[in-house]
Scaffold this motif. Structure first.
Motif, PDB file in Angstrom:
ATOM      1  N   VAL A  54     -32.716 -35.596  18.878  1.00  0.00           N
ATOM      2  CA  VAL A  54     -33.358 -36.804  18.499  1.00  0.00           C
ATOM      3  C   VAL A  54     -33.306 -37.786  19.478  1.00  0.00           C
ATOM      4  O   VAL A  54     -34.112 -38.556  19.808  1.00  0.00           O
ATOM      5  CB  VAL A  54     -33.050 -37.058  17.036  1.00  0.00           C
ATOM      6  N   GLU A  55     -32.018 -38.110  19.785  1.00  0.00           N
ATOM      7  CA  GLU A  55     -31.591 -38.963  20.742  1.00  0.00           C
ATOM      8  C   GLU A  55     -32.534 -38.960  22.073  1.00  0.00           C
ATOM      9  O   GLU A  55     -32.764 -39.878  22.686  1.00  0.00           O
ATOM     10  CB  GLU A  55     -30.162 -39.094  21.078  1.00  0.00           C
ATOM     11  N   ALA A  56     -32.286 -37.731  22.542  1.00  0.00           N
ATOM     12  CA  ALA A  56     -33.098 -37.471  23.873  1.00  0.00           C
ATOM     13  C   ALA A  56     -34.559 -37.570  23.837  1.00  0.00           C
ATOM     14  O   ALA A  56     -35.068 -38.331  24.634  1.00  0.00           O
ATOM     15  CB  ALA A  56     -32.877 -35.868  24.436  1.00  0.00           C
ATOM     16  N   ARG A  57     -35.304 -37.538  22.712  1.00  0.00           N
ATOM     17  CA  ARG A  57     -36.568 -37.736  22.505  1.00  0.00           C
ATOM     18  C   ARG A  57     -36.822 -39.229  22.477  1.00  0.00           C
ATOM     19  O   ARG A  57     -37.715 -39.674  23.207  1.00  0.00           O
ATOM     20  CB  ARG A  57     -37.153 -37.167  21.198  1.00  0.00           C
ATOM     21  N   ALA A  58     -35.900 -39.746  21.952  1.00  0.00           N
ATOM     22  CA  ALA A  58     -35.834 -41.381  22.025  1.00  0.00           C
ATOM     23  C   ALA A  58     -35.841 -41.862  23.306  1.00  0.00           C
ATOM     24  O   ALA A  58     -36.569 -42.828  23.459  1.00  0.00           O
ATOM     25  CB  ALA A  58     -34.909 -42.005  20.953  1.00  0.00           C
ATOM     26  N   THR A  59     -34.935 -41.446  23.887  1.00  0.00           N
ATOM     27  CA  THR A  59     -34.707 -41.874  25.323  1.00  0.00           C
ATOM     28  C   THR A  59     -35.799 -41.692  26.107  1.00  0.00           C
ATOM     29  O   THR A  59     -36.091 -42.396  27.251  1.00  0.00           O
ATOM     30  CB  THR A  59     -33.344 -41.404  25.956  1.00  0.00           C
ATOM     31  N   THR A  60     -36.445 -40.395  26.191  1.00  0.00           N
ATOM     32  CA  THR A  60     -37.494 -40.021  27.050  1.00  0.00           C
ATOM     33  C   THR A  60     -38.807 -40.769  26.778  1.00  0.00           C
ATOM     34  O   THR A  60     -39.369 -41.361  27.585  1.00  0.00           O
ATOM     35  CB  THR A  60     -37.932 -38.646  26.675  1.00  0.00           C
ATOM     36  N   SER A  61     -39.200 -41.230  25.407  1.00  0.00           N
ATOM     37  CA  SER A  61     -40.365 -41.990  25.019  1.00  0.00           C
ATOM     38  C   SER A  61     -40.051 -43.459  25.069  1.00  0.00           C
ATOM     39  O   SER A  61     -41.034 -43.995  25.190  1.00  0.00           O
ATOM     40  CB  SER A  61     -40.628 -41.543  23.599  1.00  0.00           C
ATOM     41  N   ALA A  62     -38.992 -44.054  25.387  1.00  0.00           N
ATOM     42  CA  ALA A  62     -38.509 -45.463  25.554  1.00  0.00           C
ATOM     43  C   ALA A  62     -39.243 -46.080  27.031  1.00  0.00           C
ATOM     44  O   ALA A  62     -39.242 -45.348  27.822  1.00  0.00           O
ATOM     45  CB  ALA A  62     -37.068 -45.774  25.477  1.00  0.00           C
TER      46      ALA A  62
END
Length: 141
Positions: free
Chosen positions: A133-141
């Protein structure tokens, strides 16, 4: 090949009672019913969680031949932020313990209950889930 969890289906003899129980547990109404109202549904579906995973409730009359009412077999585990609180709430709502809160390794902790309709619900604290979840949030930011 396998791309990810799509839908989990639980069977219930009393679909109206299952709808009420899961609506209270999840805090949302099902977004889909078949057939459409005013006919009584044979299938209901909720979308829940970070990925809007699908939870289907099916009238047990449509279970595959030979399907058992006994709890057991494969267990799908849902990540929850408050494992103890979630288990406590499930038990207060009439579920029964299937497997107690059990620490595994590397921060993984699991538990499971049987809902009032005979389905096993697994819940867990899953560090890998949180990392993704954190990785997706970081990638989409």
């Amino acid at each position: 090949m396998f791309r990810g969890f799509a839908t989990i289906s639980y069977y219930a003899d009393d679909l109206a009672a299952a709808r009420e129980w899961y609506t209270e547990l999840l805090g949302v109404e099902p977004y889909f019913a078949f057939p459409e109202p005013p006919a009584p549904p044979a299938y209901l579906e909720f979308r829940i969680g970070d990925d809007q995973d699908e939870l289907g409730l099916i009238d047990r009359r449509y279970a595959p031949p030979g399907a058992s009412n006994a709890a057991g077999g494969a267990v799908t585990f849902w990540h929850v932020d408050d494992l103890a609180g979630t288990v406590e709430r499930l038990l207060a709502m009439g579920a029964t313990e299937y497997e107690p809160v059990t620490p595994r390794s590397a921060g993984f902790v699991t538990a499971s209950v049987v809902d009032p309709f005979g389905n096993v619900i697994g819940v867990m604290h899953n560090p890998h889930y949180l990392e993704m979840v954190e990785a997706r949030a970081t990638t989409s930011a």
